[in-house]
Design an enzyme around this catalytic site. Sequence first.
Site, PDB file in Angstrom:
ATOM      1  CE1 TYR A 175      10.205  40.212  92.091  1.00 46.74           C
ATOM      2  CE2 TYR A 175      12.368  39.240  92.376  1.00 46.74           C
ATOM      3  CZ  TYR A 175      11.543  40.142  91.738  1.00 46.74           C
ATOM      4  OH  TYR A 175      12.036  40.973  90.754  1.00 46.74           O
ATOM      5  NE  ARG A 298      30.284  49.047  92.621  1.00 48.37           N
ATOM      6  CZ  ARG A 298      29.914  49.836  93.628  1.00 48.37           C
ATOM      7  NH1 ARG A 298      28.697  49.774  94.104  1.00 48.37           N
ATOM      8  NH2 ARG A 298      30.752  50.706  94.146  1.00 48.37           N
ATOM      9  CB  CYS A 344      32.223  46.793  88.070  1.00 49.95           C
ATOM     10  SG  CYS A 344      30.660  47.585  88.448  1.00 49.95           S
TER      11      CYS A 344
HETATM   12 FE1  SF4 Z   1      27.159  47.582  85.289  1.00 47.65          FE
HETATM   13 FE2  SF4 Z   1      29.274  47.620  83.692  1.00 47.65          FE
HETATM   14 FE3  SF4 Z   1      28.531  49.869  84.940  1.00 47.65          FE
HETATM   15 FE4  SF4 Z   1      29.612  47.865  86.289  1.00 47.65          FE
HETATM   16  S1  SF4 Z   1      30.608  49.089  84.699  1.00 47.65           S
HETATM   17  S2  SF4 Z   1      27.790  48.987  86.875  1.00 47.65           S
HETATM   18  S3  SF4 Z   1      28.795  46.100  85.215  1.00 47.65           S
HETATM   19  S4  SF4 Z   1      27.394  48.763  83.400  1.00 47.65           S
END
Ligand code: SF4
Length: 674
Positions: A175, A298, A344
């Site tokens: 950006y 993550r 996740c």
């Molecule tokens: Fe995104 Fe949910 Fe998949 Fe994790 S589990 S990547 S937060 S959609």
Amino acid sequence: MPRDPRYDILFEPVRIGPVTAPNRFYQTPHATGFGWQRPQSGAALRGVKAEGGWGVVCTEYCSIHPSSDDSPYAFLTLWDDQDIAPLALTAEAIHAHGSLAGIELWHGGAHASNRMTRVPGIAPMTQPALYHLPATARAMDLSDIRTFRGWQRDAARRARQAGFDIVYVYAGHDYLPFQFLSRRTNQRSDAYGGSLENRVRLLREMIEDTKDAVGETCAVAVRLAVDELHGPEGITSDGEGREIIAMLAELPDLWDVNVAGALGNDSRSARFSGEGFQEENVAFVKSLTSKPVVSVGRFTSPDRMVSQIRRGVQDFIGAARPSIADPFLPAKIREGREDEIRECIGCNICRAANNEGVGLRCTQNPTMGEEWRRGWHPERIAVHPRRERALVIGGGPAGLEAALTLGRRGLEVALAEASDRFGGRLLREATLPGLQTWLRVRDWRLHMLGKLANVDLYPASRMTAADVAGFGADHVVLANGSHWRRDGVGVCATRPLDLPEALTPDDVFAGTPVAGPVVIYDDEHYFMGGALAEKLAVAGHEVQYVTTAAVASSWTVMTNEQDFLQARLIEAGVKLHPLKALISHDSGTATLACVYTGRTEALPCATLILTTGRLPDSALADELSSAGIAASRVGDCLAPSSIADAVYSAHRFARLLGEPDLPPRREMPPERSP
Ligand code: SF4
Ligand code: ADP
């Protein structure tokens, strides 16, 4: 349960300039698909994050001026005083739980589309307006730069008025301030171009301006891409990225650092990165500043989080996706329930929501995005008024979710699965390259089901209509899945083809031998065709990948995976045939036709694998219907789709059982006074 003392460090308060975060859990800015049009939806979503224990909760990108308009994607605005009250809803929702509210002020420069505002874009140099071709972003002169600095100051003041505690200067993701930093996009010859000192000038001024405007009461955070992954041509973490941090080290109150360039780089899916994958690029930052540092990766394992802090990689645990999959992740660690964290899976369906211009959704967390419009809460659910008996048939993502949600509502639930293992499609799909984390969809649900005394699990129990009749449940829920089509009907072909020798992914997973040359025909366009091609190529087969789309696994553009995926297929030696439709297959030859001209060509093909459409498994539903037994279908046996849709479908059914199925609330303009 008391908290494990090993995790105490995660709950220490951390000072950020004039404000103090109550703990180290920091929800970094992430898109919601709600933007300025849906402030109540956005506020409710962020409020749930704060309730779940995130000590800092940030908004998504918030434009400081109409020359930065990302339409049709959802973004926030602080263009004038009208924006203050709607944004205050979010700050209040976050404060209600004692967390700090951060706002990511944003100017996209040449990356803003300005499709809505129709203001010509601005950039360090004249260049194509990347998301609004054929428009051109014009070069900013010195007076434009002065004016631009005023927009940042004004937006910062409005952000403070709306109640935010942390105000961002956003120099990441290609950006505008980042466009000034990088030699790739800044070849100016004035005081804002040339040497690194000059290219950093605007960022330095923006930090100073923001501090002047709000620094006494608000922390000023800088989000910086310390590596744009363009090699020596761009900003690198062992080159200019490092020098920038050294030059500005003590100026902001907090560094929020990542790898960027394109957005896809810092939110790579599990197929292309593991937990903590940015560490090698961002770990140096703390050695150059005394200010708190946050980054993402993550993170879902509390031990890994503790390790990040103890090893001095960062001061906070930055998270977007882990906070989407489980808004209550910090609370669960705090309460000694870390085994309940819904991890996740790294599928990037959440990214797809933004890229498709709709509200946030998540494979693991079906309540995400539904906080305001349906009033769904990730941890709370209404108990069903009667203790009725439910029989759920099929233990894939949908059946597991249906059983869990019905169980949480207090019904007596039996979950019957034909196979001796639960997981359904996950058992097959998780064997594809990089998709092992998808099994978390099963693992979390099985684990939580194990805690419910009112749910009984029956593996190795294929149910017939007679079994169902004998069971006598009050509610029969079919979650028995789908299968891949054998007739070539997909997105392109609407009429069946005669393909008696073709295999489907189901056959391949079941172990049917495959001989080369293999032709994979992808007319479905999500992950399956590309992932199977990669798997078979890595196993040593000659693989030809044919698709009616222009690129491999074309829908994965939405999950920000497509370019990584196509590169991987090319590297694996898969031969790509885009924009070709399958016409026929016999005698070792597949006949293809150009989707534009119809011109045909022949491709040697010993094994043809079709990834086209899927069909619901409807035999049991039909038998039950003939026997007059009412049953509800959820997931793929209702309408085959993504795992996210299967989970959502089951959750929705279970949540609405006995409730009216009303349309979701929409954010309407204020009612006209009579
Ligand atoms: Fe995104 Fe949910 Fe998949 Fe994790 S589990 S990547 S937060 S959609
Ligand atoms: P979804 O994505 O909708 O959950 P899946 O295909 O992943 O669908 O899962 C469907 C599950 O249903 C599979 O595990 C399959 O073994 C199971 N199943 C199919 N038919 C029956 C049946 N008659 N009785 C019990 N389980 C069944």
